[in-house]
Design a protein around this motif. Structure first.
Motif, PDB file in Angstrom:
ATOM      1  N   UNK A   1      -1.843  -4.753  -6.457  1.00 50.57           N
ATOM      2  CA  UNK A   1      -2.048  -4.595  -8.151  1.00 50.57           C
ATOM      3  C   UNK A   1      -1.407  -5.787  -9.122  1.00 50.57           C
ATOM      4  N   UNK A   2      -0.344  -6.216  -8.549  1.00 52.98           N
ATOM      5  CA  UNK A   2       0.387  -6.992  -9.509  1.00 52.98           C
ATOM      6  C   UNK A   2       1.096  -7.956  -8.525  1.00 52.98           C
ATOM      7  N   UNK A   3       1.280  -9.195  -9.064  1.00 53.95           N
ATOM      8  CA  UNK A   3       2.401 -10.127  -8.217  1.00 53.95           C
ATOM      9  C   UNK A   3       3.032 -10.651  -9.267  1.00 53.95           C
ATOM     10  N   UNK A   4       4.268 -11.628  -8.768  1.00 50.01           N
ATOM     11  CA  UNK A   4       4.958 -12.507  -9.331  1.00 50.01           C
ATOM     12  C   UNK A   4       5.429 -13.589  -8.432  1.00 50.01           C
ATOM     13  N   UNK A   5       5.500 -14.793  -9.082  1.00 45.70           N
ATOM     14  CA  UNK A   5       5.762 -15.924  -8.417  1.00 45.70           C
ATOM     15  C   UNK A   5       6.871 -16.812  -9.168  1.00 45.70           C
ATOM     16  N   UNK A   6       7.894 -17.229  -8.607  1.00 45.57           N
ATOM     17  CA  UNK A   6       8.701 -18.095  -9.184  1.00 45.57           C
ATOM     18  C   UNK A   6       8.584 -19.578  -8.402  1.00 45.57           C
TER      19      UNK A   6
ATOM     20  N   UNK B   1       3.535 -13.951 -13.706  1.00 48.14           N
ATOM     21  CA  UNK B   1       3.081 -12.454 -13.426  1.00 48.14           C
ATOM     22  C   UNK B   1       1.653 -12.477 -13.603  1.00 48.14           C
ATOM     23  N   UNK B   2       1.085 -12.089 -12.449  1.00 47.81           N
ATOM     24  CA  UNK B   2      -0.420 -11.563 -12.468  1.00 47.81           C
ATOM     25  C   UNK B   2      -0.820 -10.014 -12.163  1.00 47.81           C
ATOM     26  N   UNK B   3      -1.398  -9.429 -12.769  1.00 51.17           N
ATOM     27  CA  UNK B   3      -1.980  -8.292 -12.371  1.00 51.17           C
ATOM     28  C   UNK B   3      -3.332  -8.061 -12.484  1.00 51.17           C
TER      29      UNK B   3
ATOM     30  N   UNK C   1       8.618 -23.703  -0.318  1.00 47.93           N
ATOM     31  CA  UNK C   1       7.943 -23.466  -1.481  1.00 47.93           C
ATOM     32  C   UNK C   1       7.403 -21.823  -1.724  1.00 47.93           C
ATOM     33  N   UNK C   2       7.897 -21.010  -0.613  1.00 47.95           N
ATOM     34  CA  UNK C   2       7.146 -19.813  -0.562  1.00 47.95           C
ATOM     35  C   UNK C   2       8.558 -18.715  -0.361  1.00 47.95           C
ATOM     36  N   UNK C   3       9.636 -18.928  -1.303  1.00 52.90           N
ATOM     37  CA  UNK C   3      10.907 -18.256  -1.034  1.00 52.90           C
ATOM     38  C   UNK C   3      11.108 -17.175  -1.996  1.00 52.90           C
ATOM     39  N   UNK C   4      10.190 -17.293  -3.101  1.00 55.57           N
ATOM     40  CA  UNK C   4      10.691 -16.407  -4.233  1.00 55.57           C
ATOM     41  C   UNK C   4       9.199 -15.781  -4.748  1.00 55.57           C
ATOM     42  N   UNK C   5       8.607 -14.902  -4.239  1.00 54.90           N
ATOM     43  CA  UNK C   5       7.386 -14.236  -4.667  1.00 54.90           C
ATOM     44  C   UNK C   5       7.362 -12.814  -4.337  1.00 54.90           C
ATOM     45  N   UNK C   6       6.880 -12.044  -4.997  1.00 53.90           N
ATOM     46  CA  UNK C   6       6.812 -10.517  -4.702  1.00 53.90           C
ATOM     47  C   UNK C   6       5.348 -10.041  -5.311  1.00 53.90           C
ATOM     48  N   UNK C   7       5.059  -8.820  -4.288  1.00 51.44           N
ATOM     49  CA  UNK C   7       3.516  -8.354  -4.702  1.00 51.44           C
ATOM     50  C   UNK C   7       3.953  -6.825  -4.575  1.00 51.44           C
ATOM     51  N   UNK C   8       3.168  -5.963  -5.533  1.00 50.60           N
ATOM     52  CA  UNK C   8       3.264  -4.480  -5.832  1.00 50.60           C
ATOM     53  C   UNK C   8       1.908  -4.123  -5.259  1.00 50.60           C
ATOM     54  N   UNK C   9       2.021  -3.295  -4.193  1.00 50.29           N
ATOM     55  CA  UNK C   9       0.682  -2.729  -3.520  1.00 50.29           C
ATOM     56  C   UNK C   9       0.905  -1.252  -3.762  1.00 50.29           C
TER      57      UNK C   9
ATOM     58  N   UNK D   1      -0.738  -4.325 -17.028  1.00 51.44           N
ATOM     59  CA  UNK D   1       0.196  -5.468 -17.586  1.00 51.44           C
ATOM     60  C   UNK D   1       1.605  -5.275 -17.222  1.00 51.44           C
ATOM     61  N   UNK D   2       2.154  -6.349 -17.309  1.00 40.58           N
ATOM     62  CA  UNK D   2       3.618  -6.289 -16.777  1.00 40.58           C
ATOM     63  C   UNK D   2       4.570  -5.507 -17.255  1.00 40.58           C
ATOM     64  N   UNK D   3       4.480  -4.792 -18.501  1.00 37.94           N
ATOM     65  CA  UNK D   3       4.973  -3.819 -19.209  1.00 37.94           C
ATOM     66  C   UNK D   3       5.076  -2.241 -18.369  1.00 37.94           C
ATOM     67  N   UNK D   4       3.576  -2.330 -18.020  1.00 38.81           N
ATOM     68  CA  UNK D   4       3.415  -0.928 -17.151  1.00 38.81           C
ATOM     69  C   UNK D   4       3.807  -0.780 -15.717  1.00 38.81           C
TER      70      UNK D   4
END
Length: 608
Positions: free
Chosen positions: A349-354, A203-205, A370-378, A210-213
């Motif tokens: 603002x935040x991203x997640x990559x598996x 997780x990166x924000x 290698x790019x099948x599971x990732x998400x970003x929040x805009x 933070x992740x919890x937010x």
């Protein structure tokens, strides 16, 4: 709610494929193919005669096959073709227009690799399938759209990218998926939430998030408790996992099978659907929350082939995305000129990559696997509105409805302004900030219609919002001292090609189409349009004499500009058109344009 159960009948999947509609969309698409391929010098229409300002042209891909049409050649080698005039004959007999036949007839001249041609044809056919759907069901008029809300306008768009001919392929969607997940189908659906073990998930924000937010903003307390309870029922500890949303298509078609070892080992756990409903945007894999519009957009990896790329998301790129967004936002929010123009961006603002360890180990280079599971929040743009304002995708300026009515003239009429005054305000809030970012900060965006949201007051643009930052933004100066987590957006560009960051992205890929809409649907002289663009540039330059040397080095008033060709890129490789970290290395050029701004080079304008 499970959208997988909302299947349509076999007959419904093709109900829009009626003979008259198919003929109509093929005619419109052949018009576009001729215009864009001739624009890129892939084909060369032959002038036969001129009558009342129109040229009469022919094309002959093979013996006995002839196309004829009338057209006006506008600035930037733009072909304004009279749609009704296009005719095709085979051995002298009239035959219906067929876009797929057109591609195959010219395939050798276009230089297709025989291995890639079938996929390109599939994309053309899929684009026609979608066009027939839109011309059947998207019947809202352009005039009605001038009073519509943000999402209604978003889902009414019909044209796709104005330059690319194969622009709505979405290879991977079947006809049921199309009705569920295509933006023009406008069917709300929930996303599937997964839990990724922290040993595989990052997780990166942005610094303030933070992740919890993120979790508390995007999910209600009951849902978080329920998801954590599912993990506990499996004997797992919620604190060992990150929760992330993913597109339902991606789960059913890719992740549930390809990631099955991870699922069996409980490194990846499916938690089911969330409560909120989302609508897909024009970019397909970006989803807008219609249940709670103030929540983030969700953009997730979607392994479909669309317009030259598999639409995955790199877990590695996700790690630097929030930092890049913070850096760009710092420039925009800290610059007095940009603030005066109301220029904004939507932070990712935040991203997640598996990471899937099998493919990471097996494949050393870049790969869609290698790019099948990732998400970003805009960020959502909803919170950026003031009283009396509304949002509209800038793509709407090119929209022509199923009845042949263009939205831009209708929007201008609804504003009460004349065309010139409206365009001056539009260019001031859209073009002026982009000039400043480029000349002052060596910062280039990808500001085409789908990537820009306009804020309107009384149907007049007053502010522009950029989105899709980290995948599209670039710094075109390798000598700048940038933070380490921003360095990946630096691209090497020869000095003489830096001008294309403005000229190609804004003028060739958007303004030439805006001008065409006004010529065809409002009888507005194209010379006047380009005079307004020149005036906007000159006003900016006079405000910033300290940048004079840069203005000379990157001269937007040069007599000729090199022509960048997007369809040539896709024809050469429709799986991966460019290298994202060095797009200029892949560019396809074809001669030069006569620059319509050159006529105004020495004009002085008043600074207001």
């Amino acid at each position: 709610m499970n959208p997988q159960t909302n299947n349509i009948s076999a007959a419904e999947a093709v109900a829009h494929l009626q003979p008259d509609t198919w003929l109509k969309v093929n005619r419109l698409h052949v018009r576009k193919i001729i215009a864009e391929f001739a624009h890129e010098l892939l084909i060369t229409p032959v002038l036969q005669a001129t009558t009342a300002g129109w040229g009469h042209y022919t094309l002959s891909p093979a013996a006995g096959i002839d196309y004829s049409f009338r057209a006006q050649l506008l600035s930037l080698d733009h072909w304004h073709i009279d749609t009704a005039s296009i005719e095709k004959t085979v051995n002298g007999a009239a035959v219906p227009l067929d876009a797929v036949h057109f591609i195959t007839e010219f395939s050798e001249q276009l230089g297709f690799d025989p291995v890639l041609l079938p996929t390109y044809l599939e994309e053309i056919i899929s684009t026609l399938y979608g066009s027939a759907y839109m011309h059947t069901y998207n019947t809202t008029t352009a005039t009605e759209l001038t009073a519509a809300d943000y999402q209604d306008i978003e889902h009414a768009m019909m044209a796709g990218h104005p330059c690319f001919v194969a622009n709505n392929g979405r290879i991977g969607y079947d006809t049921v998926d199309y009705r569920k997940y295509a933006p023009e189908a406008a069917t709300p659906f929930p996303v599937i939430w997964l839990a990724g073990h922290k040993s595989r998930t990052v997780f990166t924000g942005i610094d303030t998030l933070q992740y919890e937010e993120v979790l508390q903003q995007e999910l209600d307390t009951d849902t978080i408790t329920s998801f954590h309870g599912m993990l506990k029922e499996k004997g797992l500890q919620p604190e060992d996992y990150y929760l992330m949303p993913t597109h339902p298509w991606q789960w059913y078609n890719k992740l549930a099978s390809i990631f099955s070892p991870d699922i069996a080992a409980n490194n990846l756990v499916c938690l089911g659907y969330g409560k909120d409903a989302y609508l897909p945007q024009q970019s397909v894999r970006t989803l807008f929350n219609v249940t709670t519009p103030g929540r983030f957009y969700v953009k997730s990896a979607l392994s479909i082939l669309n317009m030259g790329f598999m639409r995955g998301l790199s877990p590695y790129y996700m790690r630097t995305t929030p930092g890049i967004n913070e850096w760009v936002a710092g420039i925009i929010e800290g610059d007095a000129y940009l603030q005066q123009k109301g220029f904004m961006m939507l932070k990712e603002a935040a991203t997640m990559g598996y990471t899937n360890h099998y493919f990471e180990t097996a494949i050393k280079g870049e790969s869609a696997y290698k790019k099948m599971l990732a998400t970003l929040w805009r960020e959502s743009p909803v919170g950026k509105l003031q009283a009396g304002q509304r949002l509209m995708t800038m793509a709407a300026l090119l929209h022509v409805d199923a009845h042949g009515e263009a939205m831009l003239p209708a929007l201008i009429r609804a504003s009460g302004l004349d065309i010139t005054s409206w365009l001056q305000q539009y260019m001031d809030c859209y073009l002026s900030p982009l000039l400043h970012c480029f000349y002052y900060y060596d910062l280039r965006f990808m500001p085409h219609g789908e990537n820009v949201i306009l804020i309107l007051e009384n149907n007049v643009p007053v502010k522009a919002i950029m989105k899709d930052i980290a995948e599209e933004v670039a710094v075109v100066n390798s000598e700048l001292d940038l933070p380490e987590n921003v360095r990946r957006i630096v691209i090497p560009v020869p000095e003489e090609l830096k001008i294309l960051s403005i000229f190609t992205q804004i003028f060739d890929c958007f303004f030439r189409f805006v001008s065409h809409v006004l010529v065809e649907h409002a009888d507005y002289p194209e010379e006047q349009f380009w005079a307004l663009a020149a005036e906007c540039i000159q006003r900016y330059q006079q405000l910033h004499p300290e940048l004079e040397e840069k203005f000379k080095r990157t001269d937007l008033f040069a007599d000729e500009i090199v022509k960048t060709c997007l369809n040539r890129l896709q024809i050469r490789n429709n799986q991966r058109m460019i290298e994202p970290n060095n797009p200029f290395k892949s560019q396809q050029f074809a001669g030069t344009f006569k620059n319509p701004l050159a006529a105004f080079k020495h004009r002085q304008v008043a600074v207001v």
